[in-house]
Design an enzyme around this catalytic site. Structure first.
Site, PDB file in Angstrom:
ATOM      1  N   SER A 111      14.852  21.461 -16.671  1.00 36.72           N
ATOM      2  CA  SER A 111      13.679  22.321 -16.813  1.00 36.72           C
ATOM      3  C   SER A 111      14.073  23.588 -17.550  1.00 36.72           C
ATOM      4  CB  SER A 111      13.116  22.683 -15.436  1.00 36.72           C
ATOM      5  OG  SER A 111      12.206  23.762 -15.524  1.00 36.72           O
ATOM      6  N   LYS A 157      16.353  21.508 -11.564  1.00 30.10           N
ATOM      7  CA  LYS A 157      15.599  20.279 -11.804  1.00 30.10           C
ATOM      8  C   LYS A 157      16.413  19.204 -12.532  1.00 30.10           C
ATOM      9  CE  LYS A 157      11.891  19.483 -11.126  1.00 30.10           C
ATOM     10  NZ  LYS A 157      10.721  19.808 -11.968  1.00 30.10           N
ATOM     11  N   HIS A 189       0.827  -1.209   0.000  1.00 25.51           N
ATOM     12  CA  HIS A 189       0.000   0.000   0.000  1.00 25.51           C
ATOM     13  C   HIS A 189       0.862   1.262   0.000  1.00 25.51           C
ATOM     14  CE1 HIS A 189      -3.386  -2.662   0.966  1.00 25.51           C
ATOM     15  NE2 HIS A 189      -2.605  -3.183   1.891  1.00 25.51           N
ATOM     16  N   GLU A 217       9.410   8.291 -17.198  1.00 25.72           N
ATOM     17  CA  GLU A 217       8.023   8.717 -17.384  1.00 25.72           C
ATOM     18  C   GLU A 217       7.531   8.372 -18.788  1.00 25.72           C
ATOM     19  OE1 GLU A 217       8.229  12.498 -14.276  1.00 25.72           O
ATOM     20  OE2 GLU A 217       8.291  12.853 -16.435  1.00 25.72           O
TER      21      GLU A 217
END
Length: 463
Positions: A276, A282, A155, A289
């Site tokens: 970024s 970043k 979980h 992704e």
């Protein structure tokens, strides 16, 4: 001119010709189409259907067309409906009348089914090789960081400590199952439809076994209707691709989480990260992704083909022209994802201290404390309740189980002794799980050997 133009007084207009054309997609099957035609011509000559000199001219002409395409010198004609017409048209233009004899005893229906099966076999094999490479990267990282401990989760909450090697090996077993599914898809495609003609077979004395052997097929499809209309093998390939894409989403989701500041478990290589345009600090896990996102394309390709073949009557229907684009896309997408994931895993920097720091949070020793009491004779359900009270006490004090005194433990149950400290040691907790498939060091060593043996066996299948 269309291959079927004799029946028609008018040609297709520009729009319908473009709408009905499959060349932009099926030209990817040029090698398979030419291989099938060369095998067919050789068989026709062996059976006395065409002259040997015609077969020789056809073979030489097709070899020349193949060379032109591979060299990037072949001019695909926008008026060609598909790869079959493009190749046959160029062949006939080059060698004349012998080229017009190539299609004897054959239909585009069995021709395209043959091409597609050959392509599916090749791409399944390519994907199996890429699958192996990703497993190699995972196993290498498991060996390099064998003793590293991190929290295991259920979980997405801290559950029990596990070895990182154990965690990484879980993905090798998923991928090993994916390898089997890809192998099954390859096997499903390994049957030859050539010689089924349009749907009913042919009156020419074709030797279907000869062409099947020449093309490397393991068998001949026994029913001509089924031979031209079956696309189950593509569904098998798309299913195998879809399941593996889902497995990659699980791996990439964890890499994405682990690379955040909140986790800090891993650092991605610059080669597998982006920055970024506005935030100079970043370092984004864009490629993980993208792999996660591309699963939607692969699964969409599978669903699209399922809907295409739904309710189709026997035998061939033009709907089946839509079978190849999704299969080609899914195979290409999954192969790219495998390659990207393998590079990302191979270059991943593991941060053991961050993993251990998190493993010391969240009462990961709780189950072992309950087992401690159960081994002393307390029923496990009662032991579970006792430890639950101890965890509640820790939450109120803002401490962990290892911060409690022996008196704190005894206040809950007089079975606790000084040796309870051993049940709170994370290294000992991990090492104690020695059952087959467990996270203990000895169990993981055995599992690692088994994973490497499976990998070696799968590599041998590709040799």
């Amino acid at each position: 001119m269309a291959l079927w133009s004799g029946r028609f007084e008018e040609g297709a207009d520009a729009f319908t010709q473009r709408f009905g054309a499959s060349l932009p997609v099926d030209k990817a099957l040029y090698a398979q189409d030419i291989a099938g035609s060369r095998a067919h011509a050789a068989m026709l000559a062996a059976q006395g259907v065409i002259a040997a000199e015609d077969a020789a001219a056809i073979d030489a002409g097709l070899a020349d067309v193949l060379g032109q395409i591979e060299a990037g010198e072949f001019a695909f004609d926008v008026n060609d409906e598909d790869i079959h017409m493009a190749v046959e048209g160029a062949l006939t233009a080059a060698i004349g009348e012998p080229g017009a004899r190539l299609h004897t005893g054959r239909s585009r229906n069995d021709q395209v089914a043959t091409d597609t099966r050959l392509y599916a076999k090749k791409r399944a094999t390519d994907l199996m090789a890429a699958n192996v490479a990703l497993r190699q990267a995972l196993i290498a990282q498991a060996e390099a960081h064998f003793d590293v401990i991190l929290p295991g989760y259920t979980h997405l909450q801290h559950a029990q400590p596990v070895l990182l090697s154990h965690h990484l090996l879980a993905y090798t077993w998923m991928l090993a199952r994916d390898f089997r599914r890809l192998e099954a898809a390859r096997d499903a495609a390994d049957a030859c439809p050539l010689g089924a003609a349009a749907l009913a077979g042919t009156t020419y004395p074709l030797d279907r076994a000869m062409t099947a052997d020449a093309l490397g097929f393991g068998s001949v499809i026994p029913n001509s209707l089924d031979a031209v209309s079956d696309r189950d093998f593509l569904l098998d390939l798309l299913y195998a691709c879809s399941v593996s894409a889902l497995h990659l989403t699980r791996l990439c989701e964890e890499i994405i989480l682990w690379s955040t500041a909140e986790f800090g478990f891993v650092t991605l290589s610059d080669a597998y990260s982006t920055g970024s345009s506005i935030m100079p600090q970043k370092k984004n896990p864009d490629f993980a992704e993208l792999i996660r996102g591309k699963s939607g394309r692969v699964i969409g390709d599978m669903v699209a083909l399922m809907m295409t073949v739904k309710s189709l009557p026997l035998a061939y229907n033009k709907d089946l022209q839509e079978d190849k684009e999704g299969a080609i896309d899914a195979a290409n997408t999954l192969e790219d994802c495998y390659i990207c994931a393998a590079g990302m895993i191979a270059t991943l920097q593991v941060n053991p201290d961050a993993m251990m720091a998190q493993a010391r949070k969240g009462y990961l020793a709780a189950t072992d404390v309950a087992d401690y009491l159960a081994k002393k004779g307390l029923p496990f359900r009662r032991a579970h309740e006792v430890v639950g009270h101890l965890v509640l006490l820790c939450e109120k004090r803002g401490c962990d189980l290892e911060d409690l005194t022996l008196d704190d433990f005894k206040a809950e149950c007089d079975l606790f002794e000084a040796d309870i400290a051993g049940a709170l040691n994370l290294e000992a907790i991990v090492a104690a799980r020695t059952t087959y498939g467990g996270t203990g060091h000895e169990a993981v060593r055995a599992q690692l050997a088994e994973a490497k043996a499976r990998l070696a066996a799968d590599e041998a299948l590709l040799a």
